[in-house]
Enzyme design. Structure first.
Site, PDB file in Angstrom:
ATOM      1  N   SER A 139     -14.565   2.107  -2.614  1.00 55.18           N
ATOM      2  CA  SER A 139     -15.099   2.382  -1.389  1.00 55.18           C
ATOM      3  C   SER A 139     -15.924   1.201  -1.168  1.00 55.18           C
ATOM      4  CB  SER A 139     -15.649   3.478  -1.146  1.00 55.18           C
ATOM      5  OG  SER A 139     -16.375   3.422   0.212  1.00 55.18           O
ATOM      6  N   LYS A 144     -18.782   6.560  -6.878  1.00 57.24           N
ATOM      7  CA  LYS A 144     -17.895   5.646  -6.855  1.00 57.24           C
ATOM      8  C   LYS A 144     -18.235   4.289  -7.697  1.00 57.24           C
ATOM      9  CE  LYS A 144     -14.778   7.371  -4.203  1.00 57.24           C
ATOM     10  NZ  LYS A 144     -13.374   7.802  -4.589  1.00 57.24           N
ATOM     11  N   TYR A 168     -22.312  10.280  -3.054  1.00 55.07           N
ATOM     12  CA  TYR A 168     -20.955  10.053  -3.099  1.00 55.07           C
ATOM     13  C   TYR A 168     -20.629   8.677  -3.469  1.00 55.07           C
ATOM     14  CZ  TYR A 168     -16.740   7.958  -1.241  1.00 55.07           C
ATOM     15  OH  TYR A 168     -15.631   7.412  -0.684  1.00 55.07           O
TER      16      TYR A 168
END
Lengths: 347, 347
Positions: free
Chosen positions: A127, A156, A152
């Site tokens: 992302s 990644k 989160y």
């Protein structure tokens, strides 16, 4: 040449279902692995209908390593597209351990099983959040990474590091890290699309739910940003364009590419209010909205430079704002409650 | 007050065995959990002899979550000192997946089991390696972190982030992150000490093995650094001082401290050649050495500012270079083959 089989983790989700369709169109065989925590088997049934073929689908969690291994033993997998993972920023702040365990632990399990089964090709759904606060725009792949403020985003980034170290340690590995900007829209058929559980975290599904009457009005977080109209600017990409980027990435892996990192975006910054206008036009519905305070952790502007993917993958996003909104509206208006209610039906 | 029980993961290792002795001296009960991959039960037998009491020890891997949970069910644990983990920089570059799985995955398992059993106090063995290339010296706890170049160091940094996010998400957690500089020396008894398997990665055990004739000469990597004598400068800390830092940290947890991060070092930079001289003096042995090229990833100088631990933990390293060398020599000369050969014996 025999058809190659791609395993798609998280294949029943929003991105996954669109990726599978484009892979099948391109001649790949598909195996899906999904724990169905944030996804529905109904999406796979609909993908099968669009594709006109059955897709072997396993309800398996990546934390169950033996079950994952069984899937690799059952099918001759040539590449993996790894989309499975938890993805709600707010939830990740409340339950960080769950995110690290699921996303990082799930990925190390998957990579171990791949290695044990001689599969060394993987596309990873990363992302743009790994860039943190942009130091310049548009974001290029060599922008500094790692300044994520939420668990989160950190998962990644950690997974990117693991994949990078893996490629350094063993030249057999071919890894395409795809840094998504903001995927929106839906398949042209209107039968598959984004179906978030609970209150949507993202603008587009929220707006879609307002348009079909499930929610009274849209909340726009922040109207005093340093942007043309004061609202946040993002790089929205049509989910079908995004899916085609994955197909291109799988082909790249087959060139024995080693580690590659690509932005998948349009390169265009679009404000929240631009998007509201475009969606009102596409849907013919008025979207009432309220301006609210900025959300903690949100940034003013974020858009990427997609030229590396254009050059090396021969891939460019071609679907514009109107098409994103029209396709979202077709999905949302035909499925006002998402996949719910359709479970177990034959539609 | 009832005696509190501290679970020490990696308790059979070099740091662990010394930590246990100091905890027992301070009145704590101990439970040890160790997978014995890089450690020997003999060290626990010797610690039991020094301490004059039995120590419940479980040969359990942190990746076996059920087995870890069983230990928490069997004992009323008040705090955990988490030392378990793989630690060889070079090996981590060759086997990154093993490191991420073992260190990060092992830690998330441990934290989940702790949470499930209502244990929210943990001391974590981190490392000065999280600072990456020093931007200034001495390193303070607010020096930028995360610039690690090898998977081992990255696992330490990832775990720090997980612990930090955990403290943010739930105020029940109390976490002391201890950033070790270079632990050396051994317990005064000469019966426990560092016993690396294979070729030692670190200066001191290597030098000890040269002194007892197990190796012909010491290789000094890099003699053209920008340091007083051209060799690398490090902050060596006596392992007993380090162990006492852990005892202080456990007391800190009991004050409901939330997240705390402390350097554990002396604050003094010592060169490789300084150390060779000190060890020759302590051992009365000549240490032949060869100057070699710099090792990839090594830095010129690294030493920390330990004043925060002095202020908040009321802890300071008091053992100097001579004592480090004398104690190492006592251990090494009395145990030229480390714990090997003593396995199963009653000594």
């Amino acid at each position: 040449m025999a058809q190659k089989t791609v395993l798609v983790t998280g294949g029943a989700g929003y991105i996954g279902s669109h990726v599978i369709i484009e892979l099948i169109q391109d001649g790949f065989d598909i195996v899906v692995l999904d724990n169905l925590v944030n996804a529905s088997m109904e999406s796979i049934r609909r993908v099968e209908k669009i594709a006109g073929k059955k897709i072997p689908t396993y309800s398996v969690d990546l934390l169950d390593k033996n079950a994952v291994d069984d899937v690799f033993k059952k099918h001759k997998i040539s590449s993996v597209i790894h989309l499975a993972g938890l993805k709600a920023v707010g939830e990740s702040c409340e339950l960080p351990l769950l995110y690290y365990k699921t996303n990082v632990g799930g990925t190390t399990n998957l990579l171990e099983v791949m290695e044990a089964n001689g599969v060394f090709n993987i596309v990873f759904s990363s992302s743009a959040t790994v860039y943190g606060l942009p130091q310049f725009l548009p974001l290029t792949e060599d922008h500094p990474v790692g300044g994520c403020t939420n668990p989160y985003g950190k998962t990644k980034f950690m997974i990117e590091q693991i994949l990078s170290d893996l490629c350094t340690s063993n030249k057999k590995w071919n890894v395409a890290v795809l840094r998504y900007f903001n995927p929106v829209g839906a398949h042209k058929s209107g039968t598959i699309g984004e179906d978030p559980s609970g209150v949507p975290n993202n603008l587009m599904p929220f707006m879609g739910q307002v348009a079909v009457g499930r929610r009274a009005s849209l909340t726009v977080y922040g109207s005093d940003y340093d942007t043309p109209d004061g609202t946040g600017v993002r790089d929205y990409i049509h989910v079908v364009d995004l899916a085609l980027g994955h197909v291109a990435a799988v082909h790249k892996l087959n060139e024995q590419c080693g580690l590659k990192v690509y932005n998948l975006g349009t390169g265009q910054g679009v404000s929240v209010l631009d998007m509201v206008k475009a969606f009102e036009k596409a849907s013919g519905k008025k979207i009432p909205y309220e301006l609210a305070e900025r959300r903690l952790g949100d940034i003013a502007s974020c858009y990427g430079d997609p030229s590396l993917a254009a050059k090396e993958l021969n891939w460019t996003a071609t679907r514009g704002l109107d098409e994103m909104c029209e396709d979202l509206w077709r999905w949302q208006s035909q499925n006002p409650q998402g996949y719910k209610g359709a479970e177990g039906s034959s539609q």
